[in-house]
Design an enzyme around this catalytic site. Sequence first.
Site, mmCIF file in Angstrom:
data_model
loop_
_atom_site.group_PDB
_atom_site.id
_atom_site.type_symbol
_atom_site.label_atom_id
_atom_site.label_comp_id
_atom_site.label_asym_id
_atom_site.label_seq_id
_atom_site.Cartn_x
_atom_site.Cartn_y
_atom_site.Cartn_z
ATOM 1 N N THR A 127 0.857 -1.193 0.000
ATOM 2 C CA THR A 127 0.000 0.000 0.000
ATOM 3 C C THR A 127 0.892 1.241 0.000
ATOM 4 O OG1 THR A 127 -0.166 0.201 2.420
ATOM 5 C CG2 THR A 127 -1.778 -1.238 1.328
ATOM 6 N N GLY A 128 0.390 2.298 -0.639
ATOM 7 C CA GLY A 128 1.166 3.530 -0.709
ATOM 8 C C GLY A 128 2.458 3.322 -1.480
ATOM 9 N N THR A 169 3.039 4.411 -4.630
ATOM 10 C CA THR A 169 3.101 5.301 -5.788
ATOM 11 C C THR A 169 4.036 6.488 -5.551
ATOM 12 O OG1 THR A 169 1.080 6.270 -4.880
ATOM 13 C CG2 THR A 169 0.838 4.720 -6.708
ATOM 14 N N SER A 170 4.757 6.434 -4.440
ATOM 15 C CA SER A 170 5.673 7.528 -4.093
ATOM 16 C C SER A 170 6.655 7.015 -3.041
ATOM 17 C CB SER A 170 4.822 8.681 -3.535
ATOM 18 O OG SER A 170 5.620 9.729 -3.063
ATOM 19 N N GLY A 171 7.762 7.709 -2.900
ATOM 20 C CA GLY A 171 8.669 7.526 -1.770
ATOM 21 C C GLY A 171 9.102 6.088 -1.485
ATOM 22 N N ILE A 172 8.992 5.723 -0.213
ATOM 23 C CA ILE A 172 9.498 4.432 0.275
ATOM 24 C C ILE A 172 8.764 3.261 -0.389
ATOM 25 C CG2 ILE A 172 9.580 2.962 2.341
ATOM 26 C CD1 ILE A 172 10.014 5.679 3.947
ATOM 27 N N GLY A 173 7.450 3.357 -0.497
ATOM 28 C CA GLY A 173 6.668 2.271 -1.104
ATOM 29 C C GLY A 173 7.056 2.045 -2.550
ATOM 30 N N TYR A 229 0.996 12.154 15.129
ATOM 31 C CA TYR A 229 1.607 11.193 14.197
ATOM 32 C C TYR A 229 2.359 10.103 14.970
ATOM 33 C CZ TYR A 229 4.990 9.555 10.668
ATOM 34 O OH TYR A 229 5.771 8.788 9.838
HETATM 35 N N1 LIG Z 1 9.695 10.137 4.870
HETATM 36 C C1 LIG Z 1 9.979 10.037 6.165
HETATM 37 O O1 LIG Z 1 10.796 10.809 6.731
HETATM 38 C C2 LIG Z 1 9.341 8.943 6.981
HETATM 39 C C3 LIG Z 1 9.894 8.661 8.241
HETATM 40 C C4 LIG Z 1 9.319 7.661 9.021
HETATM 41 C C5 LIG Z 1 8.226 6.954 8.542
HETATM 42 N N2 LIG Z 1 7.715 7.242 7.316
HETATM 43 C C6 LIG Z 1 6.549 6.461 6.861
HETATM 44 O O2 LIG Z 1 6.847 5.885 5.610
HETATM 45 C C7 LIG Z 1 5.629 5.610 4.916
HETATM 46 C C8 LIG Z 1 5.785 6.060 3.473
HETATM 47 O O3 LIG Z 1 5.992 7.466 3.473
HETATM 48 P P1 LIG Z 1 6.932 8.211 2.428
HETATM 49 O O4 LIG Z 1 7.960 8.909 3.204
HETATM 50 O O5 LIG Z 1 7.340 7.303 1.335
HETATM 51 O O6 LIG Z 1 5.924 9.345 1.931
HETATM 52 P P2 LIG Z 1 5.255 9.676 0.523
HETATM 53 O O7 LIG Z 1 6.309 9.850 -0.507
HETATM 54 O O8 LIG Z 1 4.342 10.816 0.832
HETATM 55 O O9 LIG Z 1 4.421 8.377 0.157
HETATM 56 C C9 LIG Z 1 3.244 8.063 0.819
HETATM 57 C C10 LIG Z 1 2.516 6.980 0.065
HETATM 58 O O10 LIG Z 1 1.296 6.730 0.757
HETATM 59 C C11 LIG Z 1 0.220 6.945 -0.134
HETATM 60 N N3 LIG Z 1 -0.921 7.505 0.565
HETATM 61 C C12 LIG Z 1 -1.001 8.651 1.271
HETATM 62 N N4 LIG Z 1 -2.251 8.817 1.751
HETATM 63 C C13 LIG Z 1 -2.957 7.740 1.318
HETATM 64 C C14 LIG Z 1 -4.296 7.321 1.459
HETATM 65 N N5 LIG Z 1 -5.200 8.035 2.138
HETATM 66 N N6 LIG Z 1 -4.678 6.166 0.865
HETATM 67 C C15 LIG Z 1 -3.794 5.433 0.166
HETATM 68 N N7 LIG Z 1 -2.518 5.770 -0.002
HETATM 69 C C16 LIG Z 1 -2.113 6.918 0.567
HETATM 70 C C17 LIG Z 1 0.721 7.894 -1.200
HETATM 71 O O11 LIG Z 1 -0.054 7.760 -2.386
HETATM 72 P P3 LIG Z 1 -0.054 8.908 -3.551
HETATM 73 O O12 LIG Z 1 1.371 9.304 -3.743
HETATM 74 O O13 LIG Z 1 -0.648 8.196 -4.733
HETATM 75 O O14 LIG Z 1 -0.910 10.025 -3.064
HETATM 76 C C18 LIG Z 1 2.143 7.407 -1.350
HETATM 77 O O15 LIG Z 1 2.194 6.304 -2.222
HETATM 78 C C19 LIG Z 1 4.527 6.325 5.698
HETATM 79 O O16 LIG Z 1 3.793 5.392 6.449
HETATM 80 C C20 LIG Z 1 5.299 7.262 6.622
HETATM 81 O O17 LIG Z 1 4.589 7.531 7.813
HETATM 82 C C21 LIG Z 1 8.247 8.219 6.529
#
Ligand SMILES: NC(=O)c1ccc[n+]([C@@H]2O[C@H](COP(=O)([O-])OP(=O)(O)OC[C@H]3O[C@@H](n4cnc5c(N)ncnc54)[C@H](OP(=O)(O)O)[C@@H]3O)[C@@H](O)[C@H]2O)c1
Length: 249
Positions: free
Chosen positions: A12-13, A15-19, A150
């Site tokens: 899940t998720g 389409t961007s970033g870590i996923g 958060y």
């Molecule tokens: N980046 C950091 O510093 C960091 C640190 C610790 C933990 N995390 C965790 O890592 C995970 C991934 O985050 P990321 O950093 O890769 O951020 P990101 O680039 O913003 O990616 C977030 C992903 O989640 C999806 N998403 C957001 N809201 C959603 C919803 N309501 N329904 C379905 N999908 C949804 C987005 O989809 P779309 O792009 O299609 O909108 C995107 O694919 C998150 O759980 C975050 O809490 C991140």
Amino acid sequence: MNRFQDRKILITGATSGIGKATAERLAREGASLLLTGHSPDHIEATRQALPDAKVIANDAAKIEAIDDLVAAAKDFAPDGLDGVFLNAGYGSFRDLSEIDPGHIEKHFDIDLRAPILQAKALEPLVKDGGKMLLIGSGTVGGNRPDTLVYSAMKAGIRQAARSFASEYASRGICVNVVTPGLTDTGFHTRGGMGEEEQKQYKNKVAGMVPLGRIGEPEDVAGVACFLLSDDANYVTGAELRVDGGLTML
Ligand SMILES: NC(=O)c1ccc[n+]([C@@H]2O[C@H](COP(=O)([O-])OP(=O)(O)OC[C@H]3O[C@@H](n4cnc5c(N)ncnc54)[C@H](OP(=O)(O)O)[C@@H]3O)[C@@H](O)[C@H]2O)c1
């Protein structure tokens, strides 16, 4: 390496970033992928980048979307899933004076309720010996007021993983948490942090990290893939931090 040849994995998720970085790594290692996202433009870009993957819109904030996710997973993997990475998340950091019910509900819906209900609904579809991976945050355990909501949700994820790990152990399903520190993705833009503020924040954190830089999505993806692989068959209920050593201090 083809660790994931003939393996079916849902993220899940993605389409961007870590996923997305995890999906790209898994695809390179032979996996078949079912990926979810939220923003139409990100979904389309992911379809272009990973043409062999099935990429669907599925809003983690909506309870009814769980049925759609289960239906898509059954269609994608009628013989069962080898792995599930419940990665979608949202974080907006606010002063305590700005916390209101809507702020709490949005985080709760996406960061805690969704992964708990998704893990519960998807478990029957995961093969015996399969993997479930949740995602935490290095903000948990700190004392920053602005991450209260958060971090509270992500603390709940650590608990959820332990409870699921215990419940599903009889089927050999391993449930773990990957816990990133600050990682360079669109996460903070989505959460409303301006460009200049992000630049300063990232520089400040990089200066505190023993390894001297903030994380890249690929740093987390490598560890996520390990926890989804057979190399982690004897790891369950664990939390693996990917933060350059920040939280050992
Ligand atoms: N980046 C950091 O510093 C960091 C640190 C610790 C933990 N995390 C965790 O890592 C995970 C991934 O985050 P990321 O950093 O890769 O951020 P990101 O680039 O913003 O990616 C977030 C992903 O989640 C999806 N998403 C957001 N809201 C959603 C919803 N309501 N329904 C379905 N999908 C949804 C987005 O989809 P779309 O792009 O299609 O909108 C995107 O694919 C998150 O759980 C975050 O809490 C991140």
